[in-house]
Design an enzyme around this catalytic site. Structure first.
Site, PDB file in Angstrom:
ATOM      1  CB  SER A 206      -0.654  -0.430   0.884  1.00 38.72           C
ATOM      2  OG  SER A 206      -1.977   1.056   1.473  1.00 38.72           O
ATOM      3  CB  THR A 207       1.636   4.015   2.481  1.00 42.84           C
ATOM      4  OG1 THR A 207       0.308   4.130   2.681  1.00 42.84           O
ATOM      5  CG2 THR A 207       2.171   5.393   2.287  1.00 42.84           C
TER       6      THR A 207
ATOM      7  CG  HIS B 272      -4.184  -1.063  -0.467  1.00 39.97           C
ATOM      8  ND1 HIS B 272      -4.111  -1.074   1.157  1.00 39.97           N
ATOM      9  CD2 HIS B 272      -5.017  -2.429  -1.269  1.00 39.97           C
ATOM     10  CE1 HIS B 272      -4.034  -2.552   1.415  1.00 39.97           C
ATOM     11  NE2 HIS B 272      -4.766  -3.269   0.537  1.00 39.97           N
TER      12      HIS B 272
ATOM     13  CG  MET C 220      -1.322   4.162   6.095  1.00 35.01           C
ATOM     14  SD  MET C 220      -2.438   5.333   5.898  1.00 35.01           S
ATOM     15  CE  MET C 220      -1.103   6.652   5.215  1.00 35.01           C
TER      16      MET C 220
ATOM     17  CG  ASP D 149      -5.271  -6.059   2.972  1.00 35.52           C
ATOM     18  OD1 ASP D 149      -6.247  -6.890   3.245  1.00 35.52           O
ATOM     19  OD2 ASP D 149      -5.464  -5.885   1.435  1.00 35.52           O
TER      20      ASP D 149
END
Length: 375
Positions: free
Chosen positions: A188-189, A216, A308, A311
């Site tokens: 993600s991030t 993401h 973050m 998940d």
């Protein structure tokens, strides 16, 4: 309380003390959208707006005075756009974290990925127009979630045990004794840069092993990401297609807005669906990991990269319970240690490694050799 030093030009410093509101600079030429963002931030006691600027030059000229912790930076602006301003802002305020915002176009997706190379930590796709009613609530949720995540993560990274290859306080699982038949990656991030580094290093060892990625990311952005991964690895990388057979030595990226899973078959196939978000995300890392464990069992290698939230934790546990191997990126090399930290806390990992070490260990696993994890 932990302190982080920010040193603007001229030698003046401001110490950001953990517990104080996070200082946010908004740089966007849309007065309407900037006003919305400012109001949302003002409603949150953990955040405060310290400045609003309408172009990159104003932000660069005033960043030393404003001393932000986070900069929300638009891509398209008059006088100086976000991509031009970004390196000047990070040079003037190196501790500030930059969050890019851009309209959902292919051009802006490519610019945002370039911005990540230049030092931005994340991006948010904004509505096509500042008054687009349907897109504004989703934009608010994503923007505020990322600002809150960056706020929670601004404390200095601890040194010593607990975040390195040895696992420290974490319970580690054994590595699978079987070479991986599939590699599944969740991020993600900070993920696009981590993916580029990881896959460029691991590409020579892939052979006939397919790689599936749940990053993401919104639609359009995932297509640009796949092309970038093809460039840096020199092997085939593309957005996955529903019903597509798993191709050995290929990289399959889950399209933004769709979940990706593996279905049984000879050979196994990719299934895409646009169901409800899982853990607030679509694509979901958990759904991908769970399906891989169900099809490949102990021949699954799961890798949880920076991001973050949590998940991937349930899916990582499922892989480990099936006898497969899970590797998490360590705290010090992660932009945000949410997803990998959650998998580590759950006791699902065989190793917690710096980004640069993951490919080396994965390459040994692919070759059927012991991983030789360094303490």
């Amino acid at each position: 309380m932990a302190e982080t030093e920010v040193t603007p030009p001229g030698g003046r410093c401001r110490r950001a003390i953990a517990g104080d509101p996070v200082r946010v600079m908004i740089v966007d030429d849309s007065a309407v959208l900037s006003g919305f963002v400012s109001r949302w931030i003002d409603e949150d006691p953990d955040l405060e707006v310290v400045a609003r600027h309408t172009n990159g030059k104003q932000a660069v000229d005033n960043v030393a005075r404003d001393a932000p912790d986070v900069i929300v930076l638009d891509v398209d602006m008059p006088v100086m756009g976000g991509l031009e301003a970004l390196p000047l802002l990070t040079r003037a305020c190196p501790k500030a974290r930059v969050l890019m915002v851009s309209a959902l176009t292919r051009r802006n997706a490519e610019i945002s990925l370039k911005a990540l190379e230049l030092g931005a930590v994340d991006y948010v796709a904004k509505p096509e127009t500042s008054t687009e009613a349907g897109g504004l609530p989703a934009f608010r949720r994503e923007l505020m979630s990322k600002l809150k995540g960056l706020a929670a993560d601004r404390s200095p990274r601890p040194r010593g045990s607990g975040d390195g290859a040895g696992g420290g306080r974490f319970v580690l699982r054994p590595f699978s004794v079987r070479p991986p038949g599939v590699i599944v990656v969740g991020s993600s991030t900070g993920g696009p840069e981590a993916l580029s580094k990881l896959l460029a290093d691991i590409a020579p060892s892939l052979g006939r092993t397919p790689v599936l990625i749940a990053q993401h990311m919104p639609p359009v952005f995932t297509a640009a990401l796949a092309e970038r991964l093809a460039d840096v690895t020199g092997i085939g990388a593309a957005e996955a297609r529903d019903g597509q057979s798993l191709a050995g030595g290929q990289i399959h990226v889950a399209p933004g807005g769709h979940h990706m899973a593996i279905e049984a078959g000879a050979p196994p196939r990719i299934a895409l669906r646009a169901g409800p978000a899982v853990n607030f995300y679509r694509p979901s890392v958990d759904l991908l990991f769970n399906s891989a464990a169900g099809i490949f069992g102990s021949r699954t290698l799961g890798i949880v990269l920076t991001g973050m939230g949590s998940d991937g934790t349930d899916g990582a546990t499922r892989i480990a319970d099936a006898g497969g191997t899970v590797i998490a990126q360590d705290m010090r090399s992660s932009v945000i240690w949410g997803m990998p930290g959650s998998a580590a806390e759950a006791g699902a990992c065989a190793a917690i490694l710096p980004l640069g070490e993951i490919a080396r260990v994965a390459s040994r696993l692919l070759a059927g050799r012991p991983p030789e994890v360094r303490p």
